[in-house]
Design a protein around this motif. Structure first.
Motif, mmCIF file in Angstrom:
data_model
loop_
_atom_site.group_PDB
_atom_site.id
_atom_site.type_symbol
_atom_site.label_atom_id
_atom_site.label_comp_id
_atom_site.label_asym_id
_atom_site.label_seq_id
_atom_site.Cartn_x
_atom_site.Cartn_y
_atom_site.Cartn_z
ATOM 1 N N ASP A 1 -8.356 1.689 2.253
ATOM 2 C CA ASP A 1 -7.658 2.239 1.106
ATOM 3 C C ASP A 1 -8.425 2.338 -0.099
ATOM 4 O O ASP A 1 -7.714 2.153 -1.030
ATOM 5 N N ARG B 1 0.804 -1.133 0.006
ATOM 6 C CA ARG B 1 0.059 0.111 0.031
ATOM 7 C C ARG B 1 1.119 1.326 0.163
ATOM 8 O O ARG B 1 2.034 0.972 -0.099
ATOM 9 N N HIS C 1 -5.871 -4.147 -1.721
ATOM 10 C CA HIS C 1 -6.264 -2.946 -0.842
ATOM 11 C C HIS C 1 -7.204 -3.090 0.144
ATOM 12 O O HIS C 1 -8.126 -4.004 0.071
#
Length: 477
Positions: free
Chosen positions: A36, A10, A32
């Motif tokens: 996110d 990430r 993700h």
């Protein structure tokens, strides 16, 4: 060469890896967490897969979910970035078992070097200098005390499975050893799931020098010079630069050649970093080996012109290195500063919150690696790194001046958010940093001094935020 790469990470490093993949003509898949879903890499990648909740253990450390995402999207390779699963031999092995190429060293090599105590023994056998200390994991506090008496105080206790500056304790006398042993062991068990410790002599007034190596699967190995990472807080780096200043050429050559020798000794393939402690006497000792991309790799890229991620991908595809040692020429000087959402006036406590403004610097030879943007919320679940500012100049003095100018151009604001920018600028202005006579104790010296001006306490964090970041996975340094 594979056609699709899944980026199992990430933040800024996921975006940085995806960009090189795009330049190579490779399709990218981002994974993700629910936190996110609107991240920069999700918007950039060709495809994105949600793999779990905000907590890393349910998402970025969730091996079955990541492997399933790779299979579902047709990704033939996985790039782990740094931290999280980047140095997990089990993850690399599971990828291989499922026909997915792990972009990194083999599981066997990671297993060997991930055990810091065993790695000391291996490297000593390869002729690398190691600090006096235990020959393996300590069996008890009594053994720790006996070993410390043999090597002499001060000593440092380290977690066998440690990394990223966590799982360490400096002990200056026998009186505090047993307590430090028990506390560090408990911390290692909680963070790494492994409470084994080893012990080394602690070098006072030292510098932290590391050497970047890249090796292919055909026996070739090169180094890309060295980096100085001596500006640290709690053993975690804040400022890095390449080349290391005030380092005699003969010593530079010796350290770089030692790193290549160590890599060849274990059949290393991929990008890796050999971290050394440099004593005031000029003697250097191996601290550890990181089997992954480093946070600070951009400074090496800036002075060599070599895309390290590109080389990682080529090596993983079975191709030979595209460079020879004679192709590696270090030009000028590069400095990197880590911009963290932390309050230095309160012990670098993380300051999560929503960003209302985020403007980065520009100008000649300025690089900013970041995933942040206005409207992005800094959550409490991950590392507090917001951006990496990296500059290049013909010499160190110009690079430091350029970095100070670049830092002054950042505009970061948000409810409850504080950053390390002012602290970094004060560090750059220190006479010992300007003269390159600083050591790993510089930040401790600065934080012990009266603050130049009281910083206001951050506003309350967003509802549901704890104000504390979850421990980042082992391996970030």
């Amino acid at each position: 060469m594979f056609s699709t790469v899944l980026v199992a990470n990430r933040g800024e490093i996921a975006l940085r890896v995806a960009r090189t993949c795009r330049e190579l003509g490779l399709r990218t898949v981002a994974v993700h967490s629910t936190a996110d879903r609107d991240s920069a890499v999700v918007r950039f990648a060709d495809e994105a897969v949600q793999i779990g909740p905000p907590a890393a253990r349910g998402s970025y450390l969730n091996i079955p979910a990541i492997v399933e995402a790779a299979q579902r999207t047709g990704a033939q390779a996985v790039h782990p970035g740094y931290g999280f699963l980047s140095e997990d031999p089990d993850f690399a092995e599971i990828c291989e078992e499922n026909g997915i190429t792990f972009i990194g060293p083999s599981p066997e090599v990671m297993q060997q070097l991930g055990d810091k105590a065993a790695a000391r023994t291996l490297m000593a056998q390869a002729g690398l200098p190691v600090l006096p200390g235990s020959t393996g994991a300590l069996a008890s506090s009594a053994e720790a005390k006996e070993t410390a008496q043999q090597v002499g105080y001060p000593v440092i206790l380290k977690a066998v499975a440690g990394g990223g500056g966590r799982g360490m304790a400096v002990v200056r006398s026998a009186d505090g050893l047993v307590r430090a042993y028990n506390e560090t062991r408990a911390h290692a068990r909680a963070v790494f799931g492994d409470d084994r410790l080893y012990l080394e002599r602690y070098v006072e007034d030292a510098r932290h020098i590391e050497v970047q190596v890249i090796c292919d699967r055909h026996g070739a190995a090169v180094h890309l010079g060295e980096r100085d990472c001596s500006v640290q807080r709690r053993h975690q780096k804040l400022i890095e630069e390449s080349p290391a200043p005030n380092l005699p050429d003969s010593l530079r050559t010796e350290m770089c050649e030692a790193a290549v020798r160590g890599a060849k000794a274990v059949g290393y393939a991929g990008a890796g970093t050999f971290e050394f402690v440099l004593a005031p006497s000029g003697e250097f000792y191996l601290m550890e080996i990181n089997c992954r991309l480093q946070v600070e790799h951009p400074v090496t890229e800036m002075v060599t012109g070599i895309d390290i991620v590109r080389e990682q991908i080529l090596v993983a595809a079975g191709l030979p290195l595209s460079i020879r040692q004679s192709d590696v020429v270090v030009r000028g000087s590069s400095v990197e500063c880590r911009i963290n959402a932390e309050n230095p006036a309160r012990g670098f406590v993380p300051t999560p919150g929503p960003l209302t403004e985020f403007v980065t610097p520009g100008g000649p030879f300025v690089r900013v690696d970041t995933h942040a943007h206005p409207g992005w919320t800094i959550g409490p679940d991950y590392d507090s790194l917001l951006a990496k500012a990296v500059v290049w100049a013909p010499d160190r003095a110009q690079a430091v001046a350029r970095m100070d100018r670049a830092l002054s151009e950042f505009r970061i604001d948000g409810r409850g958010v504080r950053t390390t920018i002012d602290f970094l600028r004060r560090t750059l202005a220190r006479p010992e940093f300007r003269s390159a006579t600083h050591t790993t104790g510089l930040v401790d010296t600065m934080t012990a001094e009266p603050a130049p001006a009281a910083e206001p306490s951050p506003a309350p964090a967003p509802e549901g935020a704890s104000g504390r970041a979850e421990e980042a996975p082992a391996g970030v340094s």
